[in-house]
Write a protein that holds these residues in place. Structure first.
Motif, PDB file in Angstrom:
ATOM      1  N   PRO A 168     -41.748  56.120 -90.092  1.00  0.00           N
ATOM      2  CA  PRO A 168     -40.859  57.249 -90.360  1.00  0.00           C
ATOM      3  C   PRO A 168     -39.485  56.849 -90.884  1.00  0.00           C
ATOM      4  CG  PRO A 168     -40.886  56.787 -88.019  1.00  0.00           C
ATOM      5  CD  PRO A 168     -41.819  55.804 -88.649  1.00  0.00           C
ATOM      6  N   ASN A 169     -39.289  55.585 -91.235  1.00  0.00           N
ATOM      7  CA  ASN A 169     -38.005  55.142 -91.770  1.00  0.00           C
ATOM      8  C   ASN A 169     -38.014  55.216 -93.295  1.00  0.00           C
ATOM      9  OD1 ASN A 169     -36.989  54.567 -89.223  1.00  0.00           O
ATOM     10  ND2 ASN A 169     -37.701  52.456 -89.273  1.00  0.00           N
ATOM     11  N   PHE A 170     -36.813  55.409 -93.873  1.00  0.00           N
ATOM     12  CA  PHE A 170     -36.691  55.476 -95.330  1.00  0.00           C
ATOM     13  C   PHE A 170     -36.874  54.088 -95.942  1.00  0.00           C
ATOM     14  CE2 PHE A 170     -34.067  59.156 -93.967  1.00  0.00           C
ATOM     15  CZ  PHE A 170     -34.770  60.150 -94.627  1.00  0.00           C
ATOM     16  N   PRO A 171     -37.504  53.996 -97.132  1.00  0.00           N
ATOM     17  CA  PRO A 171     -37.656  52.686 -97.780  1.00  0.00           C
ATOM     18  C   PRO A 171     -36.317  52.050 -98.124  1.00  0.00           C
ATOM     19  CG  PRO A 171     -39.100  54.328 -98.789  1.00  0.00           C
ATOM     20  CD  PRO A 171     -38.191  55.066 -97.870  1.00  0.00           C
ATOM     21  N   LYS A 229     -43.401  57.873 -97.854  1.00  0.00           N
ATOM     22  CA  LYS A 229     -44.771  58.074 -98.337  1.00  0.00           C
ATOM     23  C   LYS A 229     -45.756  58.330 -97.198  1.00  0.00           C
ATOM     24  CE  LYS A 229     -44.112  57.576-102.776  1.00  0.00           C
ATOM     25  NZ  LYS A 229     -44.431  58.671-103.738  1.00  0.00           N
ATOM     26  N   ASP A 230     -45.649  57.558 -96.127  1.00  0.00           N
ATOM     27  CA  ASP A 230     -46.595  57.694 -95.006  1.00  0.00           C
ATOM     28  C   ASP A 230     -45.793  57.842 -93.722  1.00  0.00           C
ATOM     29  OD1 ASP A 230     -48.707  57.749 -93.317  1.00  0.00           O
ATOM     30  OD2 ASP A 230     -49.538  55.800 -93.874  1.00  0.00           O
ATOM     31  N   LYS A 270     -39.297  48.306 -90.442  1.00  0.00           N
ATOM     32  CA  LYS A 270     -40.696  48.564 -90.112  1.00  0.00           C
ATOM     33  C   LYS A 270     -40.842  48.780 -88.607  1.00  0.00           C
ATOM     34  CE  LYS A 270     -42.585  45.871 -93.967  1.00  0.00           C
ATOM     35  NZ  LYS A 270     -43.484  44.745 -94.360  1.00  0.00           N
ATOM     36  N   PRO A 271     -41.836  49.552 -88.195  1.00  0.00           N
ATOM     37  CA  PRO A 271     -42.068  49.736 -86.750  1.00  0.00           C
ATOM     38  C   PRO A 271     -42.371  48.417 -86.061  1.00  0.00           C
ATOM     39  CG  PRO A 271     -43.237  51.409 -88.018  1.00  0.00           C
ATOM     40  CD  PRO A 271     -42.709  50.417 -89.013  1.00  0.00           C
ATOM     41  N   ALA A 287     -45.942  49.787 -76.754  1.00  0.00           N
ATOM     42  CA  ALA A 287     -45.599  50.914 -77.616  1.00  0.00           C
ATOM     43  C   ALA A 287     -45.175  50.381 -78.970  1.00  0.00           C
ATOM     44  CB  ALA A 287     -44.484  51.762 -77.006  1.00  0.00           C
ATOM     45  N   THR A 288     -45.303  51.219 -79.986  1.00  0.00           N
ATOM     46  CA  THR A 288     -44.819  50.922 -81.330  1.00  0.00           C
ATOM     47  C   THR A 288     -43.591  51.775 -81.579  1.00  0.00           C
ATOM     48  OG1 THR A 288     -47.069  50.449 -82.102  1.00  0.00           O
ATOM     49  CG2 THR A 288     -45.397  50.854 -83.774  1.00  0.00           C
ATOM     50  N   ILE A 289     -42.462  51.144 -81.673  1.00  0.00           N
ATOM     51  CA  ILE A 289     -41.184  51.836 -81.840  1.00  0.00           C
ATOM     52  C   ILE A 289     -40.786  51.766 -83.310  1.00  0.00           C
ATOM     53  CG2 ILE A 289     -38.734  51.812 -81.176  1.00  0.00           C
ATOM     54  CD1 ILE A 289     -39.573  50.671 -78.503  1.00  0.00           C
TER      55      ILE A 289
END
Length: 708
Positions: free
Chosen positions: A42-45, A36-37, A252-253, A313-315
């Protein structure tokens, strides 16, 4: 049965709003949920899926998996954004999990081509095969603890140069910190499976039909995922095996603290007309860029940086770390020498614990203090949880632990009480020893090739570095490692030439008698401007001469590298000095003085101050000895009472005796004389507190030199 781990999408180009992935195998299709966002996660739910396949027996007949990337955009009609293909499904075959066996006893799937040119084994998250830990029936051999090192040899650079001497090999059971130096990037080390054991990266290309010969297809992004294929039971009523992808990390990131340690570079391509460069480092992660132009190393192709960069950083939103070396010029823009990129997400997710290398010993303080967020015992507990093993059980005093159905004793790893500084409690030391038996990334240094966009495919040099990644939700990490380059220390070598014996006679007097007018010159290698000479002993007819003459040689020394640092300007117009590193070698020459022709060289003596041969007590005991190589003859001084091991003058500080002089004759070394010397090494501060004069000048003391 095909199990799919669809972890996420990375690096999508263009205005992609709500992507989803289609996986097609023959007439079967699997759709992932819509992201969705994409900009925030960028990971799949949902990440795990199952397909039932009917694979042919012959591998070449197995059809590939087609990947199609769709973007729903503003309308329900999807837009095909990219596509890819996964071939060779046999490489993802794994054994069927048994319901009677605990999950950790299953075997990993087959080899996977990770792009390193070798087959490696993929371990599934949560079901990876256990650590290869030997039982206690075969105790780990103990090795004697090394002697206590001097204070200047306990920092990180000591481990680095020790690892260079040991060729990076780790010796277990020693009370000594060890560092593993890899000659390649960490992803190319075969036992770490390209750090893609959790999920692999599959490129997605623009759907523009077949590629043009000689051109690469335009990339549009990457799919991160993994496949596992295993046979289903044929008997009716038999339950299907449990799924492989269990106990996955959070999708989650994660906010992380990243520490980038840049140690040194070598074999760099020159960028200046002098054939050298003035390299400096620039580190980029996400929107942040660190590194300053004025922090360059002048006039070198082998710079030692010794710098640490710390960035948050946010990975996986900011996962690609880029390290670039640039050449400093007087006027910008600076030329790029080369760069290398690291996928931090792979290091954070890898089951090989690549986010922070495991040290050999557990220190609570000091230069080698434990820097990870979790202590070794807690880390061992998490290993057991993620691999379906019982929790480790420690004895009350921490000297024994049961892990993976085996018992480990601290005395099998340590020979008596620890002799290193700041040892932690037995429980943590033992847990670290057990962790070091697992296939985890040790404390290391990786060597990464550098490439430039101006010359693609052509290596521009190598960079030695390492990276630590710490998720902030686990708490603050330990202190960073201090890798500041060691500064050269000032020393003064005091060499007293007492006597010369049995030297060659180079002249003939009016009476026809052989004679020489002897004098001695000396200097340190790399410092010819410091050359000094004694007075002349005239008309020696037996090859003997007395001098009582003092040479003084100040120099700068790098203790870790065991090299002298000599700074000089290559040209008059050079703004910066070039640092030359040479061994601390004393060169002495015996000459015959002539008035009407060039002086005759009678003998040469070269002494490495870190590896001095033992001197003889008397000139008669100064004899020829064969060198280690049978093809080279060397002259060695010995007495029966002295050990043959060389002397380190930086430890012994002073020595006196007789050494042989040699000349080259008929392709071999010939004894041509003997020198009686006193060698004393002082720090610059000690030399200032105890001043002496050259030759026999005042202050004539330490010792007082009488006229011969």
């Amino acid at each position: 049965s095909l199990q799919v781990l669809a972890w996420g999408l990375r690096g999508l180009r263009g205005a992609v709003r709500e992507p989803r992935l289609e996986l097609q195998w023959e007439d079967q299709t699997l759709w992932t949920p819509v992201i969705k966002d994409f900009t925030s996660n960028p990971n799949f739910p949902t990440t795990t899926f199952l397909l039932t396949l009917a694979l042919p027996e012959e591998e070449q007949l197995v059809p590939p998996i087609r990947l199609r990337l769709w973007d729903r955009g503003h309308k329900d009609l999807g837009v095909l954004v990219g596509q890819g293909c996964v071939r060779g499904l046999r490489q993802y075959h794994c054994r069927t999990p048994s319901l009677e066996q605990p999950p950790h006893q299953e075997q990993p799937p087959g080899p996977v081509d990770t792009g390193t040119g070798s087959d490696t084994v993929v371990s599934m998250p949560g079901t990876a095969h256990p650590c290869s830990i030997p039982g206690t029936t075969t105790p780990i051999p103990n090795t004697p603890c090394p002697e206590e090192e001097e204070e200047e040899e306990v920092d990180w650079w000591s481990k680095f140069y020790t690892a260079l001497e040991d060729k990076g090999e780790i010796q277990w059971g020693t009370n000594r910190d060890r560092l593993k130096i890899y000659g390649c990037e960490l992803e190319a080390v075969p036992e770490f499976q390209g750090l893609q054991d959790f999920c692999q990266t599959f490129p997605l290309h623009k759907p523009d039909g077949p590629p043009v010969p000689g051109q690469d297809r335009e990339p549009v992004g990457e799919f991160k995922g993994l496949f596992c294929i295993y046979p289903l039971p044929e008997e009716p009523g038999v339950h299907p095996p449990p799924q492989h992808f269990q106990q996955l990390p959070p999708s989650k990131p994660q906010d992380c603290l990243v520490r980038v340690y840049i140690v040194r570079a070598f074999d760099l391509s020159p960028r200046d007309v002098t054939g050298l460069s003035d390299p400096y480092v620039r580190v980029s992660l996400g929107k942040r860029t660190l590194g300053q132009r004025d922090q360059y190393v002048p006039n070198t192709l082998e710079p030692v940086f010794g710098r640490m960069f710390e960035v948050t950083a946010t990975i996986p939103l900011e996962k690609d770390l880029k390290v670039t070396l640039l050449d400093h010029d007087r006027l910008p823009p600076d030329q790029e020498i080369g760069s290398t990129s690291i996928d931090l997400e792979n290091r954070l997710l890898s089951n090989h614990r690549a986010h922070c290398g495991l040290p050999t010993l557990y220190h609570t303080a000091g230069p080698a203090a434990w820097r990870d967020q979790l202590c070794p015992s807690r880390t061992l507990e998490l290993v057991a949880i993620t691999r379906g093993l019982p929790l480790p059980e420690f004895s009350p005093d921490g000297s024994a632990v049961t892990f993976n159905h085996r018992t480990f004793l601290l005395r099998h790893f340590e020979n008596g009480p620890p002799t290193f500084c700041h040892p932690g409690p037995p429980r943590e030391r033992l847990a670290l020893h057990v962790l070091n038996l697992c296939p985890f990334v040790p404390e290391h240094l990786e060597t990464r090739p550098l490439y430039s966009s101006a010359q693609p495919g052509l290596e521009q040099g190598k960079l030695q570095m390492w990276v630590d990644v710490f998720p902030t939700n686990l708490g603050p990490p330990g202190p960073p490692v201090n890798i500041d380059p060691r500064k050269a220390e000032g020393y003064e070598l005091r060499c007293v030439v007492w006597n010369v014996r049995d030297t060659d006679l180079g002249d003939t007097n009016l009476l026809g008698q052989r004679m020489s007018d002897i004098y001695v010159t000396g200097w340190l290698d790399g410092l010819p401007e410091q050359q000094q000479h004694t007075d002349i002993h005239y008309r020696s007819r037996n090859g003997h001469g007395a001098f009582n003459w003092r040479f003084l040689f100040p120099f700068e020394f790098l203790a870790a590298e065991k090299l002298c640092a000599i700074g000089h300007r290559e040209h008059i117009w050079s703004l910066d000095k070039t640092v030359l590193k040479v061994p601390p070698k004393l060169i002495l020459q015996v000459w015959d003085n002539d008035k009407f022709k060039a002086d005759d060289l009678l003998g040469v003596l070269e002494l490495d101050l870190t590896k001095l041969p033992h001197p003889a007590l008397t000139p008669t005991l100064c004899k020829a000895m064969p060198w280690e190589s049978p093809s080279i003859s060397w002259l060695w001084c010995r007495t029966p009472a002295l050990a043959p091991s060389p002397i380190n003058l930086f430890r012994m500080r002073r020595v006196r005796g007789w050494w042989p002089c040699t000349v080259q004759e008929d392709g071999a070394q010939r004894l041509s004389g003997k020198l009686e010397l006193s060698l004393e090494l002082l720090t610059a501060k000690e030399a200032e507190e105890r001043p002496v004069g050259k030759g026999r000048e005042e202050p004539n003391k330490y010792p007082m030199l009488p006229a011969p």
